[in-house]
Design a protein around this motif. Structure first.
Motif, PDB file in Angstrom:
ATOM      1  N   PHE A  89       0.754  -1.005  -0.014  1.00  0.00           N
ATOM      2  CA  PHE A  89       0.012   0.002   0.025  1.00  0.00           C
ATOM      3  C   PHE A  89       0.834   1.413  -0.057  1.00  0.00           C
ATOM      4  CE2 PHE A  89      -1.992   3.278   2.383  1.00  0.00           C
ATOM      5  CZ  PHE A  89      -3.252   3.492   1.656  1.00  0.00           C
ATOM      6  N   VAL A  90       2.039   1.261   1.066  1.00  0.00           N
ATOM      7  CA  VAL A  90       2.660   2.381   1.042  1.00  0.00           C
ATOM      8  C   VAL A  90       3.457   2.632  -0.140  1.00  0.00           C
ATOM      9  CG1 VAL A  90       4.847   3.595   2.174  1.00  0.00           C
ATOM     10  CG2 VAL A  90       2.906   2.217   3.698  1.00  0.00           C
ATOM     11  N   GLY A  91       3.858   1.474  -0.947  1.00  0.00           N
ATOM     12  CA  GLY A  91       4.764   1.483  -2.099  1.00  0.00           C
ATOM     13  C   GLY A  91       4.133   2.079  -3.375  1.00  0.00           C
ATOM     14  N   LEU A  92       2.737   1.757  -3.535  1.00  0.00           N
ATOM     15  CA  LEU A  92       2.174   2.260  -4.365  1.00  0.00           C
ATOM     16  C   LEU A  92       1.414   3.544  -4.387  1.00  0.00           C
ATOM     17  CD1 LEU A  92      -0.343  -1.031  -5.037  1.00  0.00           C
ATOM     18  CD2 LEU A  92       1.543  -0.266  -6.762  1.00  0.00           C
ATOM     19  N   PHE A  93       1.183   3.965  -3.283  1.00  0.00           N
ATOM     20  CA  PHE A  93       0.366   5.380  -3.107  1.00  0.00           C
ATOM     21  C   PHE A  93       1.675   6.310  -2.638  1.00  0.00           C
ATOM     22  CE2 PHE A  93      -3.116   2.221  -2.896  1.00  0.00           C
ATOM     23  CZ  PHE A  93      -3.861   2.807  -3.588  1.00  0.00           C
ATOM     24  N   PHE A  94       2.760   6.006  -1.983  1.00  0.00           N
ATOM     25  CA  PHE A  94       3.647   7.070  -1.824  1.00  0.00           C
ATOM     26  C   PHE A  94       4.791   6.878  -2.354  1.00  0.00           C
ATOM     27  CE2 PHE A  94       0.539   6.334   1.803  1.00  0.00           C
ATOM     28  CZ  PHE A  94      -0.012   7.754   1.938  1.00  0.00           C
ATOM     29  N   GLY A  95       4.851   6.276  -3.630  1.00  0.00           N
ATOM     30  CA  GLY A  95       6.231   6.135  -4.144  1.00  0.00           C
ATOM     31  C   GLY A  95       7.049   7.303  -4.475  1.00  0.00           C
ATOM     32  N   ASP A  96       6.463   8.603  -4.951  1.00  0.00           N
ATOM     33  CA  ASP A  96       7.027   9.496  -5.198  1.00  0.00           C
ATOM     34  C   ASP A  96       7.759  10.326  -4.160  1.00  0.00           C
ATOM     35  OD1 ASP A  96       6.435   9.361  -7.946  1.00  0.00           O
ATOM     36  OD2 ASP A  96       4.658  10.653  -7.809  1.00  0.00           O
ATOM     37  N   PHE A  97       7.057  10.217  -2.781  1.00  0.00           N
ATOM     38  CA  PHE A  97       7.609  10.772  -1.685  1.00  0.00           C
ATOM     39  C   PHE A  97       8.761   9.918  -1.249  1.00  0.00           C
ATOM     40  CE2 PHE A  97       7.750  10.196   2.997  1.00  0.00           C
ATOM     41  CZ  PHE A  97       8.290  11.618   3.247  1.00  0.00           C
ATOM     42  N   ILE A  98       8.567   8.411  -1.220  1.00  0.00           N
ATOM     43  CA  ILE A  98       9.854   7.674  -0.802  1.00  0.00           C
ATOM     44  C   ILE A  98      10.899   8.118  -1.723  1.00  0.00           C
ATOM     45  CG2 ILE A  98      10.497   5.403  -0.820  1.00  0.00           C
ATOM     46  CD1 ILE A  98       7.745   4.748  -0.203  1.00  0.00           C
ATOM     47  N   GLU A  99      10.689   8.192  -3.001  1.00  0.00           N
ATOM     48  CA  GLU A  99      11.948   8.481  -3.967  1.00  0.00           C
ATOM     49  C   GLU A  99      12.709   9.754  -3.632  1.00  0.00           C
ATOM     50  OE1 GLU A  99      12.740   8.613  -8.746  1.00  0.00           O
ATOM     51  OE2 GLU A  99      10.957   7.723  -7.975  1.00  0.00           O
ATOM     52  N   SER A 100      11.837  10.958  -3.158  1.00  0.00           N
ATOM     53  CA  SER A 100      12.438  12.091  -2.912  1.00  0.00           C
ATOM     54  C   SER A 100      13.312  11.928  -1.459  1.00  0.00           C
ATOM     55  CB  SER A 100      11.418  13.238  -2.658  1.00  0.00           C
ATOM     56  OG  SER A 100      10.699  12.709  -1.615  1.00  0.00           O
TER      57      SER A 100
END
Length: 249
Positions: A89-100
């Protein structure tokens, strides 16, 4: 050479509770290059294969049990799936934030300190009450929530899941097995989703092979350290790594 070094870093740190993603980001900063999230994910496939070999007997046991409609193994498989859902769930919906976050050495330093604290606490947890087959579904979900936080570089996946499993009363050897088993769909999924961004150069392929081999070594080491009650060593290392990142990067 950079791809080779990153392959070694990924393999050794994926299963040692010191955060592989954090170390990949740190070494990328040292090389003064842009984080290649696609290549990082590709390296996750290498460590996925290492885990699959390391827990092959448990995997075959689960598959065999499910094929025979053994309720005990069906429940275990269901718990592993449940443990995976929060991270997906986190990987799919917060991917851009995680990448930053990969570009923020300050946050990585803070997260490494958090991992260090969890490792110091883990050595004090020794209830030895539950096995991977006897943990309730709620416990499986809690371990999964802890794993979801490990998508942040500096927060160790193996560290958070081991801490959660031990805190909930799981036996040390079973905590290690459960942590490794629940990593399979996460590392496989992370690799597959970013595979289209991989250049598949000779250096990257070589880095993949090195990551696989060092991953096997890392798996052996973490199992010995957990059972031997020496996770605090990783905790002290995380504090030193955090100090280095916050001071020099």
């Amino acid at each position: 050479m950079e791809e080779l070094i990153l392959g070694i870093v990924q393999g050794l740190t994926e299963f040692l509770p010191i955060s592989s993603s954090g170390h990949l980001a740190i070494f990328t900063a040292i090389f003064n290059s842009t984080p290649d999230v696609g290549y990082f994910a590709f390296l996750h496939l290498a460590t996925f294969l290492a885990v699959l070999i390391f827990v092959k007997s448990e995997v075959f046991e689960i598959i065999n049990g499910i094929s025979k409609k053994d309720k005990e193994y069906i429940n275990l498989a269901s718990k592993l799936v449940l443990s995976t859902i929060p991270a997906v769930f986190v990987g799919l919906f917060f991917g851009d934030f995680i990448e930053s976050v990969f570009s923020s050495t300050y946050l990585i330093g803070i997260f490494l300190s958090i991992t260090g604290i969890l490792m110091l606490l883990s050595d004090k947890l020794n209830k030895n009450l539950k096995t991977i087959k006897s943990i309730p579904y709620f416990d499986a979900l809690i371990v999964g929530v802890f794993q979801a936080f490990s998508v942040l570089p500096g927060i160790s996946r193996s560290g958070t899941t081991l801490f959660a499993a031990l805190f909930l009363g799981m036996k040390k050897e079973d905590a290690v097995k459960y942590s490794f088993l629940m990593s399979l769909p996460v590392t496989f999924g992370a690799g597959i989703l970013e595979l289209h961004n991989v250049a598949f150069s000779t250096e990257q392929i070589f880095g993949f092979v090195i990551s696989f081999l060092t991953g096997l070594l890392g798996l052996y080491l973490v199992k010995r350290m957990v059972i031997g009650g020496k996770l605090k060593i990783f905790g002290y290392y995380c504090f030193l790594a955090s100090f280095f990142v916050l001071t020099f990067l």
